[in-house]
Each structure stands twice: as C-alpha cells, then as structure tokens.
Design a protein around this motif. Structure first.
Motif, PDB file in Angstrom:
ATOM      1  N   GLN A  18       0.791  -1.222   0.000  1.00  0.00           N
ATOM      2  CA  GLN A  18       0.000   0.000   0.000  1.00  0.00           C
ATOM      3  C   GLN A  18       0.827   1.277   0.000  1.00  0.00           C
ATOM      4  O   GLN A  18       0.275   2.373  -0.111  1.00  0.00           O
ATOM      5  CB  GLN A  18      -0.973  -0.001   1.183  1.00  0.00           C
ATOM      6  N   ASP A  19       2.138   1.150   0.105  1.00  0.00           N
ATOM      7  CA  ASP A  19       2.989   2.330  -0.019  1.00  0.00           C
ATOM      8  C   ASP A  19       2.909   2.848  -1.453  1.00  0.00           C
ATOM      9  O   ASP A  19       2.594   2.104  -2.382  1.00  0.00           O
ATOM     10  CB  ASP A  19       4.444   2.000   0.332  1.00  0.00           C
ATOM     11  N   THR A  20       3.240   4.113  -1.622  1.00  0.00           N
ATOM     12  CA  THR A  20       3.188   4.702  -2.966  1.00  0.00           C
ATOM     13  C   THR A  20       4.463   4.390  -3.755  1.00  0.00           C
ATOM     14  O   THR A  20       5.508   4.083  -3.181  1.00  0.00           O
ATOM     15  CB  THR A  20       3.025   6.233  -2.905  1.00  0.00           C
ATOM     16  N   VAL A  21       4.331   4.513  -5.060  1.00  0.00           N
ATOM     17  CA  VAL A  21       5.477   4.362  -5.952  1.00  0.00           C
ATOM     18  C   VAL A  21       6.528   5.415  -5.603  1.00  0.00           C
ATOM     19  O   VAL A  21       7.735   5.142  -5.625  1.00  0.00           O
ATOM     20  CB  VAL A  21       5.018   4.459  -7.423  1.00  0.00           C
ATOM     21  N   GLN A  22       6.094   6.613  -5.255  1.00  0.00           N
ATOM     22  CA  GLN A  22       7.031   7.655  -4.863  1.00  0.00           C
ATOM     23  C   GLN A  22       7.833   7.225  -3.634  1.00  0.00           C
ATOM     24  O   GLN A  22       9.044   7.402  -3.584  1.00  0.00           O
ATOM     25  CB  GLN A  22       6.303   8.965  -4.574  1.00  0.00           C
ATOM     26  N   ARG A  23       7.163   6.628  -2.644  1.00  0.00           N
ATOM     27  CA  ARG A  23       7.850   6.156  -1.433  1.00  0.00           C
ATOM     28  C   ARG A  23       8.867   5.066  -1.796  1.00  0.00           C
ATOM     29  O   ARG A  23       9.975   5.048  -1.263  1.00  0.00           O
ATOM     30  CB  ARG A  23       6.837   5.629  -0.413  1.00  0.00           C
ATOM     31  N   ALA A  24       8.512   4.181  -2.710  1.00  0.00           N
ATOM     32  CA  ALA A  24       9.436   3.130  -3.146  1.00  0.00           C
ATOM     33  C   ALA A  24      10.670   3.747  -3.792  1.00  0.00           C
ATOM     34  O   ALA A  24      11.803   3.348  -3.488  1.00  0.00           O
ATOM     35  CB  ALA A  24       8.744   2.177  -4.109  1.00  0.00           C
ATOM     36  N   ASP A  63       0.417   8.802 -11.566  1.00  0.00           N
ATOM     37  CA  ASP A  63       0.861   9.733 -10.537  1.00  0.00           C
ATOM     38  C   ASP A  63       1.608   8.950  -9.457  1.00  0.00           C
ATOM     39  O   ASP A  63       1.000   8.118  -8.780  1.00  0.00           O
ATOM     40  CB  ASP A  63      -0.349  10.445  -9.937  1.00  0.00           C
ATOM     41  N   PRO A  64       2.891   9.207  -9.266  1.00  0.00           N
ATOM     42  CA  PRO A  64       3.656   8.439  -8.290  1.00  0.00           C
ATOM     43  C   PRO A  64       3.239   8.683  -6.841  1.00  0.00           C
ATOM     44  O   PRO A  64       3.526   7.875  -5.969  1.00  0.00           O
ATOM     45  CB  PRO A  64       5.102   8.888  -8.520  1.00  0.00           C
ATOM     46  N   THR A  65       2.525   9.772  -6.594  1.00  0.00           N
ATOM     47  CA  THR A  65       2.088  10.055  -5.225  1.00  0.00           C
ATOM     48  C   THR A  65       0.806   9.328  -4.854  1.00  0.00           C
ATOM     49  O   THR A  65       0.461   9.248  -3.683  1.00  0.00           O
ATOM     50  CB  THR A  65       1.889  11.568  -4.998  1.00  0.00           C
ATOM     51  N   SER A  66       0.115   8.782  -5.852  1.00  0.00           N
ATOM     52  CA  SER A  66      -1.121   8.041  -5.548  1.00  0.00           C
ATOM     53  C   SER A  66      -1.092   6.594  -6.031  1.00  0.00           C
ATOM     54  O   SER A  66      -1.893   5.786  -5.575  1.00  0.00           O
ATOM     55  CB  SER A  66      -2.332   8.764  -6.150  1.00  0.00           C
ATOM     56  N   THR A  67      -0.200   6.259  -6.933  1.00  0.00           N
ATOM     57  CA  THR A  67      -0.101   4.881  -7.420  1.00  0.00           C
ATOM     58  C   THR A  67       0.549   4.026  -6.340  1.00  0.00           C
ATOM     59  O   THR A  67       1.568   4.400  -5.761  1.00  0.00           O
ATOM     60  CB  THR A  67       0.742   4.815  -8.716  1.00  0.00           C
ATOM     61  N   ARG A  68      -0.054   2.884  -6.065  1.00  0.00           N
ATOM     62  CA  ARG A  68       0.428   1.983  -5.025  1.00  0.00           C
ATOM     63  C   ARG A  68       1.449   1.000  -5.587  1.00  0.00           C
ATOM     64  O   ARG A  68       1.397   0.608  -6.751  1.00  0.00           O
ATOM     65  CB  ARG A  68      -0.727   1.202  -4.398  1.00  0.00           C
ATOM     66  N   VAL A  69       2.366   0.591  -4.734  1.00  0.00           N
ATOM     67  CA  VAL A  69       3.375  -0.405  -5.094  1.00  0.00           C
ATOM     68  C   VAL A  69       2.699  -1.661  -5.633  1.00  0.00           C
ATOM     69  O   VAL A  69       3.172  -2.279  -6.591  1.00  0.00           O
ATOM     70  CB  VAL A  69       4.272  -0.735  -3.870  1.00  0.00           C
ATOM     71  N   ASN A  70       1.574  -2.018  -5.052  1.00  0.00           N
ATOM     72  CA  ASN A  70       0.824  -3.203  -5.476  1.00  0.00           C
ATOM     73  C   ASN A  70       0.470  -3.162  -6.965  1.00  0.00           C
ATOM     74  O   ASN A  70       0.363  -4.196  -7.613  1.00  0.00           O
ATOM     75  CB  ASN A  70      -0.453  -3.321  -4.633  1.00  0.00           C
ATOM     76  N   ASP A  71       0.309  -1.962  -7.511  1.00  0.00           N
ATOM     77  CA  ASP A  71      -0.086  -1.809  -8.908  1.00  0.00           C
ATOM     78  C   ASP A  71       1.057  -1.987  -9.907  1.00  0.00           C
ATOM     79  O   ASP A  71       0.804  -2.169 -11.092  1.00  0.00           O
ATOM     80  CB  ASP A  71      -0.714  -0.422  -9.126  1.00  0.00           C
ATOM     81  N   VAL A  72       2.305  -1.914  -9.447  1.00  0.00           N
ATOM     82  CA  VAL A  72       3.434  -1.976 -10.379  1.00  0.00           C
ATOM     83  C   VAL A  72       4.455  -3.073 -10.057  1.00  0.00           C
ATOM     84  O   VAL A  72       5.324  -3.354 -10.867  1.00  0.00           O
ATOM     85  CB  VAL A  72       4.180  -0.616 -10.457  1.00  0.00           C
ATOM     86  N   MET A  73       4.341  -3.695  -8.899  1.00  0.00           N
ATOM     87  CA  MET A  73       5.353  -4.674  -8.481  1.00  0.00           C
ATOM     88  C   MET A  73       5.301  -5.947  -9.320  1.00  0.00           C
ATOM     89  O   MET A  73       4.294  -6.261  -9.954  1.00  0.00           O
ATOM     90  CB  MET A  73       5.154  -5.030  -7.011  1.00  0.00           C
ATOM     91  N   SER A  74       6.409  -6.655  -9.311  1.00  0.00           N
ATOM     92  CA  SER A  74       6.488  -7.975  -9.941  1.00  0.00           C
ATOM     93  C   SER A  74       6.081  -9.005  -8.897  1.00  0.00           C
ATOM     94  O   SER A  74       6.556  -8.975  -7.763  1.00  0.00           O
ATOM     95  CB  SER A  74       7.915  -8.252 -10.408  1.00  0.00           C
ATOM     96  N   THR A  75       5.194  -9.909  -9.280  1.00  0.00           N
ATOM     97  CA  THR A  75       4.703 -10.894  -8.313  1.00  0.00           C
ATOM     98  C   THR A  75       5.302 -12.283  -8.492  1.00  0.00           C
ATOM     99  O   THR A  75       5.239 -13.100  -7.589  1.00  0.00           O
ATOM    100  CB  THR A  75       3.166 -11.008  -8.384  1.00  0.00           C
ATOM    101  N   ASP A  76       5.890 -12.538  -9.637  1.00  0.00           N
ATOM    102  CA  ASP A  76       6.514 -13.839  -9.876  1.00  0.00           C
ATOM    103  C   ASP A  76       7.954 -13.764  -9.400  1.00  0.00           C
ATOM    104  O   ASP A  76       8.879 -13.554 -10.180  1.00  0.00           O
ATOM    105  CB  ASP A  76       6.444 -14.200 -11.363  1.00  0.00           C
ATOM    106  N   VAL A  77       8.148 -13.900  -8.088  1.00  0.00           N
ATOM    107  CA  VAL A  77       9.451 -13.695  -7.475  1.00  0.00           C
ATOM    108  C   VAL A  77      10.112 -15.035  -7.187  1.00  0.00           C
ATOM    109  O   VAL A  77       9.512 -15.910  -6.561  1.00  0.00           O
ATOM    110  CB  VAL A  77       9.318 -12.893  -6.160  1.00  0.00           C
ATOM    111  N   ARG A  78      11.330 -15.184  -7.651  1.00  0.00           N
ATOM    112  CA  ARG A  78      12.133 -16.357  -7.305  1.00  0.00           C
ATOM    113  C   ARG A  78      12.719 -16.122  -5.923  1.00  0.00           C
ATOM    114  O   ARG A  78      13.163 -15.017  -5.615  1.00  0.00           O
ATOM    115  CB  ARG A  78      13.269 -16.567  -8.302  1.00  0.00           C
ATOM    116  N   THR A  79      12.730 -17.144  -5.089  1.00  0.00           N
ATOM    117  CA  THR A  79      13.269 -17.034  -3.740  1.00  0.00           C
ATOM    118  C   THR A  79      14.228 -18.190  -3.482  1.00  0.00           C
ATOM    119  O   THR A  79      14.306 -19.135  -4.262  1.00  0.00           O
ATOM    120  CB  THR A  79      12.147 -17.071  -2.689  1.00  0.00           C
ATOM    121  N   CYS A  80      14.933 -18.089  -2.363  1.00  0.00           N
ATOM    122  CA  CYS A  80      15.809 -19.169  -1.943  1.00  0.00           C
ATOM    123  C   CYS A  80      15.803 -19.240  -0.425  1.00  0.00           C
ATOM    124  O   CYS A  80      15.176 -18.414   0.241  1.00  0.00           O
ATOM    125  CB  CYS A  80      17.224 -18.961  -2.483  1.00  0.00           C
ATOM    126  N   THR A  81      16.505 -20.235   0.098  1.00  0.00           N
ATOM    127  CA  THR A  81      16.628 -20.405   1.550  1.00  0.00           C
ATOM    128  C   THR A  81      18.103 -20.368   1.928  1.00  0.00           C
ATOM    129  O   THR A  81      18.978 -20.510   1.073  1.00  0.00           O
ATOM    130  CB  THR A  81      16.012 -21.747   2.008  1.00  0.00           C
TER     131      THR A  81
END
Length: 143
Positions: A18-24, A63-81
């Motif tokens: 829910q943070d903004t793109v500007q905050r990111a 608008d980077p001050t109102s667009t949420r990170v959720n709207d632009v992030m990549s969701t197919d994230v590779r992870t490891c342990t």
C-alpha cells in the motif's frame, strides 16, 4: 560448497503493497538499491524494481504520489533459503536473468537478500557464466 547463508545480506528493508510508488523510489534512492522486497502481513508478495516503476508507472503517466506499489510490483518472485548452495541460486539467477533473490525462512518471511554482487565479492565460485546469462538481452515484450 558455500551456502546462501554465507553470502547473503541481512536486515533487508521492505515496503508495503500500500505504499506509494514515490515512497518506493525514495527508499531506493536512500538505500542506493534498484529493488525492494514487498511484504504484506510480514510475508513476501513481490518485488518492486526501478524498472517496474519506470515501465509500469511513469511510462503510462501514473501519478507516483497516488499509485500503489501493489499496482506496479512484480509478483513472480524467485526465492531461496539459507541452506541452498550458492551454485544452485546462481543457476536460478541465470535461468531467469535476475540479479537478486530474496532469502526466506521456513515460514515464508524474508530474512535477507542475495545479489549477484554479494556472490561476486563473498563467494569464490565461477560467476562469469551467470553474469553472461543475466546480461544477455532478452526479447522485448511488445504486448
């Protein structure tokens, strides 16, 4: 065999969906990084990169001050342990042309991140092939 635990960066900064793109972008600037893990209720749900912000938000006039990170992030994230070998994670990075991989604990919570830079500076392994694979230009997505 070196494990990810030996080369990863701990104490990773995260951002909320829910943070903004500007905050990111501000956080990336302050931390001098190009990607930040996105968490929701403590669990990794995506990654937001400087490229995500540029291509998915700025390029389409959001608008980077109102667009949420959720709207632009990549969701197919590779992870490891932490117990995975450096070689295994390097192969994964090369396979999908990524430069950083979040490290998760057994509960799916982020405990670190491993970047190609971490591996190059901390692991005495052959990284030339991985770097070549990651740096090979991919076909443009013109959908």
């Amino acid at each position: 065999m070196q494990t990810i635990q030996e080369v990863m960066t701990r104490d990773v900064q995260t951002i909320s969906t829910q943070d903004t793109v500007q905050r990111a972008a501000q956080l990336m600037d302050a931390l001098n990084v190009g990607a930040i893990p996105v968490v929701d209720d403590g669990k990794l749900v995506g990654m937001v990169t400087d490229r995500d912000i540029t291509v998915r938000s700025v390029a389409v006039g959001q608008d980077p001050t109102s667009t949420r990170v959720n709207d632009v992030m990549s969701t197919d994230v590779r992870t490891c342990t932490v117990d995975q070998s450096v070689e295994d994670v390097l192969a994964q990075m090369a396979d999908v042309q990524i430069r950083r991989v979040p490290v998760l604990d057994e509960n799916g919570r982020i405990i670190g991140i491993v970047s190609l830079g971490d591996v190059i500076t901390k692991a005495p392994v052959e990284v030339e092939h991985t770097l070549d694979e990651i740096s090979t230009p991919s076909e443009p997505d013109r959908s």
